[in-house]
Design an enzyme around this catalytic site. Structure first.
Site, PDB file in Angstrom:
ATOM      1  N   GLY A   1       2.858  17.269   1.708  1.00 31.96           N
ATOM      2  CA  GLY A   1       1.736  17.901   1.022  1.00 31.96           C
ATOM      3  C   GLY A   1       1.557  17.181  -0.305  1.00 31.96           C
TER       4      GLY A   1
ATOM      5  N   ASN B   1      -7.812   6.314  -4.293  1.00 32.53           N
ATOM      6  CA  ASN B   1      -7.453   4.982  -3.804  1.00 32.53           C
ATOM      7  C   ASN B   1      -8.766   4.287  -3.429  1.00 32.53           C
ATOM      8  OD1 ASN B   1      -8.184   5.821  -1.201  1.00 32.53           O
ATOM      9  ND2 ASN B   1      -6.078   6.117  -0.506  1.00 32.53           N
TER      10      ASN B   1
ATOM     11  N   GLY C   1       0.682   6.747  -3.427  1.00 31.21           N
ATOM     12  CA  GLY C   1      -0.336   7.267  -4.340  1.00 31.21           C
ATOM     13  C   GLY C   1       0.138   8.506  -5.093  1.00 31.21           C
ATOM     14  N   ASP C   2       0.896   9.358  -4.421  1.00 29.94           N
ATOM     15  CA  ASP C   2       1.404  10.575  -5.076  1.00 29.94           C
ATOM     16  C   ASP C   2       2.486  10.231  -6.104  1.00 29.94           C
ATOM     17  OD1 ASP C   2      -0.301  12.212  -3.611  1.00 29.94           O
ATOM     18  OD2 ASP C   2       1.125  12.394  -1.963  1.00 29.94           O
TER      19      ASP C   2
ATOM     20  N   SER D   1      11.729   9.203  -1.273  1.00 30.79           N
ATOM     21  CA  SER D   1      11.795   7.838  -1.799  1.00 30.79           C
ATOM     22  C   SER D   1      11.389   7.750  -3.267  1.00 30.79           C
ATOM     23  CB  SER D   1      10.878   6.938  -0.974  1.00 30.79           C
ATOM     24  OG  SER D   1       9.516   7.220  -1.273  1.00 30.79           O
TER      25      SER D   1
HETATM   26  P1  ADP Z   1      -2.384   5.634  -1.380  1.00 28.35           P
HETATM   27  O1  ADP Z   1      -0.903   5.724  -1.186  1.00 28.35           O
HETATM   28  O2  ADP Z   1      -2.970   6.880  -1.928  1.00 28.35           O
HETATM   29  O3  ADP Z   1      -3.131   5.124  -0.185  1.00 28.35           O
HETATM   30  P2  ADP Z   1      -2.391   2.986  -2.620  1.00 28.35           P
HETATM   31  O4  ADP Z   1      -2.140   2.388  -1.286  1.00 28.35           O
HETATM   32  O5  ADP Z   1      -3.489   2.419  -3.437  1.00 28.35           O
HETATM   33  O6  ADP Z   1      -2.633   4.559  -2.546  1.00 28.35           O
HETATM   34  O7  ADP Z   1      -1.017   2.872  -3.437  1.00 28.35           O
HETATM   35  C1  ADP Z   1      -0.841   3.532  -4.673  1.00 28.35           C
HETATM   36  C2  ADP Z   1      -0.058   2.648  -5.615  1.00 28.35           C
HETATM   37  O8  ADP Z   1       1.216   2.380  -5.044  1.00 28.35           O
HETATM   38  C3  ADP Z   1      -0.681   1.298  -5.901  1.00 28.35           C
HETATM   39  O9  ADP Z   1      -1.590   1.345  -6.995  1.00 28.35           O
HETATM   40  C4  ADP Z   1       0.545   0.461  -6.241  1.00 28.35           C
HETATM   41  O10 ADP Z   1       0.915   0.661  -7.598  1.00 28.35           O
HETATM   42  C5  ADP Z   1       1.617   1.062  -5.352  1.00 28.35           C
HETATM   43  N1  ADP Z   1       1.759   0.295  -4.103  1.00 28.35           N
HETATM   44  C6  ADP Z   1       1.254   0.594  -2.886  1.00 28.35           C
HETATM   45  N2  ADP Z   1       1.569  -0.350  -1.973  1.00 28.35           N
HETATM   46  C7  ADP Z   1       2.296  -1.282  -2.634  1.00 28.35           C
HETATM   47  C8  ADP Z   1       2.936  -2.524  -2.266  1.00 28.35           C
HETATM   48  N3  ADP Z   1       2.875  -3.006  -1.010  1.00 28.35           N
HETATM   49  N4  ADP Z   1       3.599  -3.195  -3.238  1.00 28.35           N
HETATM   50  C9  ADP Z   1       3.673  -2.730  -4.498  1.00 28.35           C
HETATM   51  N5  ADP Z   1       3.095  -1.588  -4.907  1.00 28.35           N
HETATM   52  C10 ADP Z   1       2.417  -0.872  -3.998  1.00 28.35           C
END
Ligand code: ADP
Length: 296
Positions: free
Chosen positions: A37, A180, A243-244, A283
């Site tokens: 959640g 995002n 993202g969270d 995590s």
């Molecule tokens: P969501 O999890 O909501 O889909 P994102 O994929 O944009 O959002 O990821 C949120 C944040 O997590 C990113 O802005 C970045 O800081 C970090 N992040 C996500 N994936 C990676 C990755 N492969 N390597 C490094 N940081 C990551």
């Protein structure tokens, strides 16, 4: 002090070679229950990042509810305002296949009862530095909380997920919008151009951060050029909850009065740590780890 109003779910995850079609039964390989959640995840992220955090929301008076409450408390989240209601705890039924694809049914359950604030909820929000909001509870509840925060001069950070059209009143009561890339595109109709999407969102909110996965994040405020903050280069094994984690850590850094670019660097350090380990809330890194990653 950070207040979070939002969802708490138990994720029920079945791992199978190939997901069943309609009418078909398949044998799975493994089953896990995972606390989830977006509300609960952001609360855990902020608490691990070192803030005093209270969670407002609802769970059922059932086993999953009890497990969620104890998992939040284990991470140091205050759950006095997490109500136990008659409706069963929210669940997400997730089938993950061998190609890593998934199919998900979310049953909001108790989360669907969070439609307003008790006097206690409002008092808590009034005393907070920041209120974190997402959209996995009824919009009416989100809107009521955002308005209360605005009345009391509390900064609101809204993660507009799951993506859906937002009423103008909600954006008007939002200080920082945190979508995002997909959510930003859904809100603006502008795909593949986060700068343009951010500029468009600034017509309705004073500050926008768009997270860009491995590309980092983009910050935009009225009257200033957007800035991109890169993400640390890491090997991602599970981006669930990235993202969270980012939202929770960002709220902590902002509540401590750090300037936004510093806060974004710190939040992306937290998120980078979380994607290198499996699980969502399991995590999420603690403050020491985030500091080490941010300064390393
Ligand atoms: P969501 O999890 O909501 O889909 P994102 O994929 O944009 O959002 O990821 C949120 C944040 O997590 C990113 O802005 C970045 O800081 C970090 N992040 C996500 N994936 C990676 C990755 N492969 N390597 C490094 N940081 C990551």
């Amino acid at each position: 002090h950070i207040a979070v109003l939002g969802s708490a779910n138990m994720d029920l995850v079945a791992y199978v070679a190939k997901a069943p079609r309609r009418g078909e039964t398949v044998t799975g390989r493994e089953f896990r229950t995972v606390p989830g959640g977006k509300g609960a995840n952001q609360a855990v992220a902020a608490a691990r990042a070192g803030a005093t955090v209270s969670m407002i929301g609802a769970i059922g008076a059932d086993t999953f509810g009890a497990q969620l409450r104890s998992s939040l408390e284990h991470s140091g989240v205050d759950t006095d305002l997490l109500r136990s209601v008659e409706t069963p705890t929210g669940t997400a039924h997730i089938v993950v296949d061998d190609e890593g694809g998934n199919a998900i049914v979310v049953v909001p359950g108790a989360n669907g009862t969070v439609k307003g604030l008790t006097p206690g909820d409002e008092a808590l929000i009034a005393s907070a530095d920041t209120l974190l909001l997402q959209l996995e509870i009824p919009l009416k509840g989100v809107l009521t909380a955002a308005r209360a925060a605005r009345r009391h001069g509390v900064r609101t950070v809204l993660t507009p997920a799951p993506a859906q059209p937002l009423p103008d009143e909600l954006l008007a009561a939002t200080d920082l919008l945190l979508p995002n890339e997909h959510e930003a595109a859904a809100l603006t109709g502008i795909a593949d151009d986060p700068r343009a999407a951010a500029r468009s969102l600034l017509a309705q909110v004073p500050e926008v951060v768009i997270t860009l996965g491995a590309e980092g994040s983009l910050y935009a405020a009225r009257g200033a050029e957007p800035v991109t903050v890169p993400a640390p280069r890491v090997t991602a094994v599970d981006t669930t909850g990235a993202g969270d984690t980012f939202a929770g850590a960002l709220a902590v850094a902002l509540a401590e009065g750090r300037p936004v670019p510093d806060a974004l660097h710190w939040a992306s350090s937290a998120a980078a740590l979380s994607v290198q380990r499996p699980g969502a809330s399991a995590s999420m890194p603690c403050r020491k780890e985030i500091d080490a990653q941010a300064n390393g």
